[in-house]
Write an enzyme that holds these catalytic residues in place. Structure first.
Site, PDB file in Angstrom:
ATOM      1  N   LYS A 129       0.866  -1.191   0.000  1.00 45.77           N
ATOM      2  CA  LYS A 129       0.000   0.000   0.000  1.00 45.77           C
ATOM      3  C   LYS A 129       0.891   1.226   0.000  1.00 45.77           C
ATOM      4  O   LYS A 129       2.028   1.170   0.475  1.00 45.77           O
ATOM      5  CB  LYS A 129      -0.867   0.019   1.257  1.00 45.77           C
ATOM      6  CG  LYS A 129      -2.103   0.876   1.129  1.00 45.77           C
ATOM      7  CD  LYS A 129      -3.245   0.099   0.506  1.00 45.77           C
ATOM      8  CE  LYS A 129      -4.456   0.956   0.228  1.00 45.77           C
ATOM      9  NZ  LYS A 129      -5.601   0.118  -0.188  1.00 45.77           N
ATOM     10  N   ASP A 169      -7.183   4.223  -4.441  1.00 43.03           N
ATOM     11  CA  ASP A 169      -7.760   4.086  -3.098  1.00 43.03           C
ATOM     12  C   ASP A 169      -8.375   5.457  -2.808  1.00 43.03           C
ATOM     13  O   ASP A 169      -8.611   6.242  -3.749  1.00 43.03           O
ATOM     14  CB  ASP A 169      -6.681   3.706  -2.063  1.00 43.03           C
ATOM     15  CG  ASP A 169      -7.293   3.269  -0.723  1.00 43.03           C
ATOM     16  OD1 ASP A 169      -7.812   2.147  -0.646  1.00 43.03           O
ATOM     17  OD2 ASP A 169      -7.292   4.060   0.240  1.00 43.03           O
TER      18      ASP A 169
HETATM   19  P1  NDP Z   1     -13.046   7.644  -2.663  1.00 40.22           P
HETATM   20  O1  NDP Z   1     -11.973   8.638  -2.478  1.00 40.22           O
HETATM   21  O2  NDP Z   1     -13.615   7.417  -4.006  1.00 40.22           O
HETATM   22  O3  NDP Z   1     -14.256   7.954  -1.688  1.00 40.22           O
HETATM   23  C1  NDP Z   1     -14.065   8.037  -0.313  1.00 40.22           C
HETATM   24  C2  NDP Z   1     -15.386   8.374   0.342  1.00 40.22           C
HETATM   25  O4  NDP Z   1     -15.243   8.221   1.760  1.00 40.22           O
HETATM   26  C3  NDP Z   1     -15.807   9.808   0.116  1.00 40.22           C
HETATM   27  O5  NDP Z   1     -17.198   9.892   0.163  1.00 40.22           O
HETATM   28  C4  NDP Z   1     -15.173  10.527   1.310  1.00 40.22           C
HETATM   29  O6  NDP Z   1     -15.825  11.743   1.669  1.00 40.22           O
HETATM   30  C5  NDP Z   1     -15.367   9.494   2.399  1.00 40.22           C
HETATM   31  N1  NDP Z   1     -14.271   9.659   3.395  1.00 40.22           N
HETATM   32  C6  NDP Z   1     -12.943   9.542   3.173  1.00 40.22           C
HETATM   33  N2  NDP Z   1     -12.236   9.790   4.281  1.00 40.22           N
HETATM   34  C7  NDP Z   1     -13.142  10.070   5.219  1.00 40.22           C
HETATM   35  C8  NDP Z   1     -13.048  10.425   6.585  1.00 40.22           C
HETATM   36  N3  NDP Z   1     -11.848  10.517   7.199  1.00 40.22           N
HETATM   37  N4  NDP Z   1     -14.216  10.644   7.253  1.00 40.22           N
HETATM   38  C9  NDP Z   1     -15.431  10.530   6.629  1.00 40.22           C
HETATM   39  N5  NDP Z   1     -15.566  10.201   5.336  1.00 40.22           N
HETATM   40  C10 NDP Z   1     -14.457   9.982   4.645  1.00 40.22           C
HETATM   41  O7  NDP Z   1     -12.448   6.288  -2.064  1.00 40.22           O
HETATM   42  P2  NDP Z   1     -12.930   4.778  -2.307  1.00 40.22           P
HETATM   43  O8  NDP Z   1     -14.388   4.725  -2.494  1.00 40.22           O
HETATM   44  O9  NDP Z   1     -12.045   4.195  -3.311  1.00 40.22           O
HETATM   45  O10 NDP Z   1     -12.530   4.128  -0.909  1.00 40.22           O
HETATM   46  C11 NDP Z   1     -13.433   4.019   0.175  1.00 40.22           C
HETATM   47  C12 NDP Z   1     -12.959   2.921   1.115  1.00 40.22           C
HETATM   48  O11 NDP Z   1     -12.925   1.671   0.416  1.00 40.22           O
HETATM   49  C13 NDP Z   1     -11.552   3.100   1.699  1.00 40.22           C
HETATM   50  O12 NDP Z   1     -11.516   2.538   2.980  1.00 40.22           O
HETATM   51  C14 NDP Z   1     -10.704   2.264   0.757  1.00 40.22           C
HETATM   52  O13 NDP Z   1      -9.497   1.866   1.370  1.00 40.22           O
HETATM   53  C15 NDP Z   1     -11.630   1.093   0.515  1.00 40.22           C
HETATM   54  N6  NDP Z   1     -11.388   0.283  -0.658  1.00 40.22           N
HETATM   55  C16 NDP Z   1     -11.301   0.839  -1.900  1.00 40.22           C
HETATM   56  C17 NDP Z   1     -11.122   0.039  -3.000  1.00 40.22           C
HETATM   57  C18 NDP Z   1     -11.098   0.575  -4.391  1.00 40.22           C
HETATM   58  O14 NDP Z   1     -10.992  -0.209  -5.323  1.00 40.22           O
HETATM   59  N7  NDP Z   1     -11.232   1.880  -4.606  1.00 40.22           N
HETATM   60  C19 NDP Z   1     -10.946  -1.416  -2.871  1.00 40.22           C
HETATM   61  C20 NDP Z   1     -11.139  -1.903  -1.528  1.00 40.22           C
HETATM   62  C21 NDP Z   1     -11.319  -1.062  -0.488  1.00 40.22           C
HETATM   63  P3  NDP Z   1     -15.101  13.129   1.320  1.00 40.22           P
HETATM   64  O15 NDP Z   1     -15.236  13.296  -0.152  1.00 40.22           O
HETATM   65  O16 NDP Z   1     -15.859  14.133   2.109  1.00 40.22           O
HETATM   66  O17 NDP Z   1     -13.671  12.990   1.775  1.00 40.22           O
HETATM   67  O1  2IT Z   2      -7.919  -1.616  -0.640  1.00 38.15           O
HETATM   68  C1  2IT Z   2      -7.887  -2.100  -1.786  1.00 38.15           C
HETATM   69  O2  2IT Z   2      -8.009  -3.318  -1.984  1.00 38.15           O
HETATM   70  C2  2IT Z   2      -7.712  -1.182  -2.921  1.00 38.15           C
HETATM   71  N1  2IT Z   2      -7.641   0.015  -2.714  1.00 38.15           N
HETATM   72  C3  2IT Z   2      -7.583  -1.728  -4.309  1.00 38.15           C
HETATM   73  C4  2IT Z   2      -6.182  -2.179  -4.570  1.00 38.15           C
HETATM   74  C5  2IT Z   2      -5.877  -2.611  -5.977  1.00 38.15           C
HETATM   75  O3  2IT Z   2      -4.695  -2.909  -6.207  1.00 38.15           O
HETATM   76  O4  2IT Z   2      -6.753  -2.667  -6.834  1.00 38.15           O
END
Ligand code: NDP
Ligand code: 2IT
Length: 449
Positions: A129, A169
């Protein structure tokens, strides 16, 4: 579970002594090592090879300065990181988080979890990461580009399609991956699959954008089916409104549920008619705006300031898809009191250890992050396959593979739980199944790391 095993106790005590300030990492390590107690008891060779000491220490941690020039001509400095945690079963793989809260503790928790999640996908990928404390919010495209180029100018030295393959992420979406990919290509003079989440036409895979949210719903659907339930007619609350949340909303709705609330870090929207995912997608992906603006497009919706309040809305199923520790003990108790019967973790480690204990005690069906959100990285691995073969699969082909992988992950987690006497405990099962594959590879490869 109480931690009674001497070996696990001593490894955790050492970690706490060495990294007292890394609270997120210690939380993730405690959760995993707790579940592994029956495994180390049954397999003494693991302690002999110091597998727990080794697996909790990253193989390599890279930290660097990222300087860039903002639109006013001022020089800005951020910190960049890549934690290459474990390469026993494949090249390091995991996202890049761009958020002001990023520090080594958060990236080590994410990298550590990624090892087991990636192992569960059934595909050959190690865990890593990275990211930076750079905040893309409120920055112009030019500023984001200059940051990404500077970030990649250092990161380039440490990654490659067979070494380490980063992805998105929080804060890193298609735009950021594009700028980073362009810079890598320029520096190396190579067009390779060094990043995933690329645009279609630049080596990206169809369905990668949707994969984490869809995968989450496929996994939860499987868990519900095994407990004589479905998404049909259920009220669902989804936190966040980013990549994971948007496509979880779309898929849950397709599966017959009604998504009644979504949020961002400022507040949450309630829509009793069911959130219109297309509106949310436009707001977040096209306009890069706040969820509050949903009110402009959909009549009858309601907005409340503050993100934690979302868990006070009565629902059947909760899908936390924002960030770590967003459900604390108090929120978990309110969810249980309001008769929420299933939780599916789309975000990484969204429930505190105390919240998990509340859910387990109340018999809430619990789909842990490592298993439930593995669809994103699994589809990244499918993108790597397509890049290596220099071809591209259709949306349906990728989606079908993703669906099958999520069913397989459910099977792996539930049978590992049963094997070690914890039937129905998907959290322990996912940790154990993910761990055993990596531990076996480490044993086989000898003590090189
Ligand atoms: P994005 O940046 O697309 O969206 C993040 C969302 O979460 C936004 O709505 C944001 O609100 C909110 N958020 C972020 N930080 C905070 C905080 N500290 N407090 C409250 N709300 C918060 O990210 P993703 O959708 O990609 O990721 C969301 C989660 O999923 C994370 O935990 C990530 O690690 C996990 N994840 C992502 C994957 C992927 O493929 N993208 C795969 C597996 C897991 P705001 O805009 O106001 O910051
Ligand atoms: O937390 C996660 O699994 C991700 N942000 C996606 C990682 C990836 O390599 O697609």
């Amino acid at each position: 579970m109480a931690i009674t095993n001497k070996y696990v106790k001593s490894v955790l005590a050492d970690l706490k002594k060495r990294y007292p300030e890394q609270k997120e990492f210690l939380q993730a390590a405690t959760e995993v090592l707790d579940s592994l107690q029956p495994v180390v008891e049954a397999r003494p060779e693991l302690q002999k090879a110091a597998i727990l000491e080794r697996i909790t220490e990253p193989e390599r941690t890279i930290m660097f300065r990222v300087s860039w020039v903002d639109d006013k001509g001022k020089v800005q400095v951020n910190r960049g990181y890549r934690v290459q945690f474990n390469s026993a079963i494949g090249p390091y793989k995991g996202g890049l988080r761009l958020h002001p809260s990023v520090n080594l503790s958060i990236l080590k928790f994410l990298g550590f979890e990624q090892i087991f999640k990636n192992s569960l996908t059934t595909l050959p990928i190690g865990g890593g990461k990275g990211g930076s404390d750079f905040d893309p919010k409120g920055k112009s495209d030019g500023e984001v580009m200059r940051f990404c180029q500077s970030f990649m100018t250092e990161l380039e030295k440490h990654i490659g399609p067979d070494t380490d393959v980063p992805a998105g992420d929080i804060g890193t979406g298609g735009r950021e991956i594009g700028y980073m990919f362009g810079q890598y290509k320029r520096l190396r003079n190579e067009f390779t699959g060094v990043l995933t989440g690329k645009a279609i036409g630049s080596g990206g895979s169809l369905a990668r954008t949707e994969a984490t949210g869809y995968g989450l719903c496929y996994f939860v659907d499987e868990m519900l089916k095994h407990n004589k339930s479905t998404f049909k007619g259920k009220k669902v609350v989804i936190s966040g409104s980013g990549n994971v949340a948007i496509y979880a909303c779309q898929k849950a709705t397709q599966l017959g549920a009604k998504v009644i609330a979504m949020s961002d870090s400022n507040g949450y929207i309630e829509d009793d008619n069911g959130i219109d995912y297309k509106v949310m997608q436009q707001i977040k992906e096209v306009k890069r705006d706040r969820v509050e603006t949903y009110l402009k497009y959909v009549k009858g919706a309601k907005y409340t300031e503050g993100s934690r309040g979302i868990w006070t809305i009565p629902c059947d199923i909760a899908l936390p898809c924002a960030t770590q520790n967003e459900i604390d003990e108090e929120s978990a108790k309110i969810l249980v009191k309001n008769k929420c019967f299933a939780v599916g973790e789309g975000a990484n480690m969204p429930s505190t250890l105390e919240a998990i204990a509340v859910f387990q005690k109340a018999g809430v069906l619990f789909a842990p992050a490592k298993a439930a959100n593995a669809g994103g990285v699994a589809t990244s691995a499918l993108e790597m396959c397509q890049n290596s073969a220099r071809l591209s699969w259709t949306f349906e082909e990728v989606d079908t593979k993703l669906h099958n992988i999520m069913i397989e992950i459910y099977k792996e987690a539930s049978s590992a739980a049963e094997k070690y006497g914890m039937k129905g405990n998907l959290l322990a099962g996912a940790n154990i199944a993910g761990f055993e594959k990596v531990a076996n590879a480490m044993l086989w490869q000898g003590i090189c790391y």
